[in-house]
Scaffold this motif. Sequence first.
Motif, PDB file in Angstrom:
ATOM      1  N   GLU A 395     -38.980 -38.871 -32.348  1.00  0.00           N
ATOM      2  CA  GLU A 395     -38.037 -39.762 -33.016  1.00  0.00           C
ATOM      3  C   GLU A 395     -36.944 -40.222 -32.050  1.00  0.00           C
ATOM      4  N   GLU A 396     -36.416 -39.279 -31.277  1.00  0.00           N
ATOM      5  CA  GLU A 396     -35.386 -39.646 -30.305  1.00  0.00           C
ATOM      6  C   GLU A 396     -35.953 -40.561 -29.231  1.00  0.00           C
ATOM      7  N   ALA A 397     -37.184 -40.302 -28.797  1.00  0.00           N
ATOM      8  CA  ALA A 397     -37.809 -41.141 -27.769  1.00  0.00           C
ATOM      9  C   ALA A 397     -38.014 -42.569 -28.279  1.00  0.00           C
ATOM     10  N   VAL A 398     -38.425 -42.727 -29.545  1.00  0.00           N
ATOM     11  CA  VAL A 398     -38.626 -44.057 -30.117  1.00  0.00           C
ATOM     12  C   VAL A 398     -37.304 -44.814 -30.195  1.00  0.00           C
ATOM     13  N   ILE A 399     -36.248 -44.152 -30.625  1.00  0.00           N
ATOM     14  CA  ILE A 399     -34.927 -44.789 -30.699  1.00  0.00           C
ATOM     15  C   ILE A 399     -34.462 -45.195 -29.303  1.00  0.00           C
ATOM     16  N   ARG A 400     -34.687 -44.325 -28.337  1.00  0.00           N
ATOM     17  CA  ARG A 400     -34.305 -44.629 -26.958  1.00  0.00           C
ATOM     18  C   ARG A 400     -35.123 -45.799 -26.413  1.00  0.00           C
ATOM     19  N   LEU A 401     -36.394 -45.859 -26.789  1.00  0.00           N
ATOM     20  CA  LEU A 401     -37.248 -46.961 -26.352  1.00  0.00           C
ATOM     21  C   LEU A 401     -36.746 -48.289 -26.923  1.00  0.00           C
ATOM     22  N   GLN A 402     -36.424 -48.313 -28.203  1.00  0.00           N
ATOM     23  CA  GLN A 402     -35.930 -49.534 -28.829  1.00  0.00           C
ATOM     24  C   GLN A 402     -34.666 -50.039 -28.120  1.00  0.00           C
ATOM     25  N   ALA A 403     -33.742 -49.123 -27.842  1.00  0.00           N
ATOM     26  CA  ALA A 403     -32.488 -49.518 -27.193  1.00  0.00           C
ATOM     27  C   ALA A 403     -32.730 -49.996 -25.766  1.00  0.00           C
ATOM     28  N   ALA A 404     -33.629 -49.326 -25.049  1.00  0.00           N
ATOM     29  CA  ALA A 404     -33.899 -49.697 -23.652  1.00  0.00           C
ATOM     30  C   ALA A 404     -34.586 -51.057 -23.564  1.00  0.00           C
ATOM     31  N   LEU A 405     -35.527 -51.328 -24.459  1.00  0.00           N
ATOM     32  CA  LEU A 405     -36.223 -52.607 -24.448  1.00  0.00           C
ATOM     33  C   LEU A 405     -35.255 -53.767 -24.702  1.00  0.00           C
ATOM     34  N   ALA A 406     -34.255 -53.521 -25.526  1.00  0.00           N
ATOM     35  CA  ALA A 406     -33.286 -54.573 -25.837  1.00  0.00           C
ATOM     36  C   ALA A 406     -32.436 -54.950 -24.627  1.00  0.00           C
ATOM     37  N   ARG A 407     -32.430 -54.095 -23.599  1.00  0.00           N
ATOM     38  CA  ARG A 407     -31.591 -54.352 -22.430  1.00  0.00           C
ATOM     39  C   ARG A 407     -32.378 -54.925 -21.251  1.00  0.00           C
ATOM     40  N   ILE A 408     -33.675 -55.114 -21.396  1.00  0.00           N
ATOM     41  CA  ILE A 408     -34.467 -55.721 -20.317  1.00  0.00           C
ATOM     42  C   ILE A 408     -34.202 -57.220 -20.259  1.00  0.00           C
ATOM     43  N   ARG A 409     -33.940 -57.714 -19.074  1.00  0.00           N
ATOM     44  CA  ARG A 409     -33.749 -59.145 -18.868  1.00  0.00           C
ATOM     45  C   ARG A 409     -34.578 -59.592 -17.664  1.00  0.00           C
ATOM     46  N   ILE A 410     -35.725 -60.182 -17.918  1.00  0.00           N
ATOM     47  CA  ILE A 410     -36.561 -60.729 -16.853  1.00  0.00           C
ATOM     48  C   ILE A 410     -36.734 -62.210 -17.119  1.00  0.00           C
ATOM     49  N   ARG A 422     -41.358 -55.454 -30.675  1.00  0.00           N
ATOM     50  CA  ARG A 422     -41.954 -55.501 -32.012  1.00  0.00           C
ATOM     51  C   ARG A 422     -42.767 -54.234 -32.291  1.00  0.00           C
ATOM     52  N   ILE A 423     -43.494 -53.774 -31.279  1.00  0.00           N
ATOM     53  CA  ILE A 423     -44.262 -52.535 -31.447  1.00  0.00           C
ATOM     54  C   ILE A 423     -43.327 -51.366 -31.752  1.00  0.00           C
ATOM     55  N   ALA A 424     -42.252 -51.255 -30.979  1.00  0.00           N
ATOM     56  CA  ALA A 424     -41.338 -50.110 -31.111  1.00  0.00           C
ATOM     57  C   ALA A 424     -40.629 -50.086 -32.463  1.00  0.00           C
ATOM     58  N   SER A 425     -40.496 -51.252 -33.105  1.00  0.00           N
ATOM     59  CA  SER A 425     -39.797 -51.301 -34.397  1.00  0.00           C
ATOM     60  C   SER A 425     -40.754 -51.287 -35.582  1.00  0.00           C
ATOM     61  N   ASP A 426     -42.055 -51.226 -35.321  1.00  0.00           N
ATOM     62  CA  ASP A 426     -43.040 -51.212 -36.392  1.00  0.00           C
ATOM     63  C   ASP A 426     -43.084 -49.835 -37.066  1.00  0.00           C
ATOM     64  N   PRO A 427     -43.013 -49.768 -38.387  1.00  0.00           N
ATOM     65  CA  PRO A 427     -43.020 -48.470 -39.081  1.00  0.00           C
ATOM     66  C   PRO A 427     -44.260 -47.636 -38.788  1.00  0.00           C
ATOM     67  N   ARG A 428     -45.390 -48.284 -38.571  1.00  0.00           N
ATOM     68  CA  ARG A 428     -46.615 -47.527 -38.265  1.00  0.00           C
ATOM     69  C   ARG A 428     -46.501 -46.822 -36.929  1.00  0.00           C
ATOM     70  N   PHE A 429     -45.888 -47.490 -35.949  1.00  0.00           N
ATOM     71  CA  PHE A 429     -45.681 -46.853 -34.657  1.00  0.00           C
ATOM     72  C   PHE A 429     -44.696 -45.700 -34.785  1.00  0.00           C
ATOM     73  N   ALA A 430     -43.643 -45.907 -35.567  1.00  0.00           N
ATOM     74  CA  ALA A 430     -42.647 -44.855 -35.761  1.00  0.00           C
ATOM     75  C   ALA A 430     -43.279 -43.609 -36.375  1.00  0.00           C
ATOM     76  N   ALA A 431     -44.269 -43.813 -37.247  1.00  0.00           N
ATOM     77  CA  ALA A 431     -44.931 -42.672 -37.890  1.00  0.00           C
ATOM     78  C   ALA A 431     -45.826 -41.930 -36.919  1.00  0.00           C
ATOM     79  N   GLY A 432     -46.378 -42.635 -35.916  1.00  0.00           N
ATOM     80  CA  GLY A 432     -47.235 -41.992 -34.913  1.00  0.00           C
ATOM     81  C   GLY A 432     -48.675 -41.904 -35.352  1.00  0.00           C
ATOM     82  N   GLY A 433     -49.571 -41.810 -34.362  1.00  0.00           N
ATOM     83  CA  GLY A 433     -50.980 -41.627 -34.658  1.00  0.00           C
ATOM     84  C   GLY A 433     -51.741 -42.897 -34.957  1.00  0.00           C
ATOM     85  N   VAL A 434     -51.275 -44.063 -34.437  1.00  0.00           N
ATOM     86  CA  VAL A 434     -51.981 -45.320 -34.694  1.00  0.00           C
ATOM     87  C   VAL A 434     -53.305 -45.343 -33.931  1.00  0.00           C
TER      88      VAL A 434
END
Length: 444
Positions: A395-410, A422-434
């Motif tokens: 859960e902490e890793a997913v939250i950290r991933l969402q925040a980190a992705l928002a700071r990428i600027r390429i 979009r993947i990181a914010s999808d409820p199915r991904f948050a649940a795990g095991g897709v």
Amino acid sequence: MIRRLFIANRGEIALRVIRTARAMGITTVLGVSSADAASLPALMADETVLLGPGPSSQSYLAIPAVVAAMVAAKCDAVHPGYGFLSENAAFAKAVSDAGIRFVGPDITTLEGMGDKLAARALALEAGLPVLPGGAAATREAVHARAAETGYPLLLKAVAGGGGKGMRRVDRAEDLDTALDMAQAEAQAAFGNSAVYVERFVAKGRHVEVQLLGDGTHSIHLGTRDCSIQRRFQKLVEEAPAPAMPEEARAGIENAAVRLAQHIGYRGAGTAEFLVDATDFSFYFLELNARIQVEHPVTEAITGVDLVEQQLLIAAGKPLALTQTMVRPVGHAIEVRINAEDPDADFRPAPGRIARAAWPAGPGIRVDTHIAAGGEVPPFYDSLLGKLIVHGASREEAVIRLQAALARIRIEGVPTTAGLHARIASDPRFAAGGVDTGFLTGLAS
């Protein structure tokens, strides 16, 4: 110990190897194409050698040129990274014949694991389960094997990997067209058009096990899940594999070690399995006899530098780690940021990088070789960098991933960063095991 290490690769993996080699006091010599002569890895290596022009067939894949370059540079070992010549037995033999150490398995292992049918046979010898299917040397044999295996099925290239030469077939009337496409792609990618047949698992998960071996002893460093894919190529990887019963996880890990012991594996490798998400039965797919793109997630949870382990094993050191010493902590997720347009069927997008800003902070690691003003050549894989996050829990890793992705600027080329958000914010991904069909149902 290794003194002068030739790196026969490019991009972020070349930079990754340079970083560890430097920490170990090893001089690095990087072979580059003309397209990469001004790249960040070229600037960071102790020395560079020009291999040839931009196309990989004339540079990174040109075995005589690569071997001649490392001999001229008086290197005593070569690290092949992943892709290119990393699992090429002919290259490993040419390196050995030149009196240089190959950082990887022995030639027999490369030959056995480089041919997917041979690997399948070795897995059966070691008592591992495999999917129904098998060899089919002629068009008639493919049809017969398909009828025996049943639909849906996969046609898979005997050589290579990375999703090349793979086609799903749902109906018998589509088999000939799919076979022509799979064989043509396999021939173009690997110089070998041979394919085989394997049953397709509709609710499949791609779970793999990181291995280390010194030729006598083998251990595992836990599981990774790589089920989120496009065109059979991985986009997201995490460790350990989430939402798996411990009995199933232990079964996969033990099977991987059993195979490594059976073949006397030496170096870092990854045993890949298909897991049926409905009942957690698992089947051996292949053993990648090299470092994987996704190795940082395993490093994050174990604290083990896998490149360092490769170099120590190549230097003849016995494996210093035991299985009980490997104690994974927390959860890690990696996303691959590619110069591709997800809205145009992931079409590669070479060009000039106008801006490149990556996130930083606790639990965040970025492996990249790009910088503002740099060029993304049209000749190679489109990977720009890898964002890796680590947390005390998934859960902490997913939250950290969402925040980190928002700071990428390429800027300058389209990337897959928005898709990953979009993947990181999808409820199915948050649940795990897709499973591997996840992208099909992802909201745009």
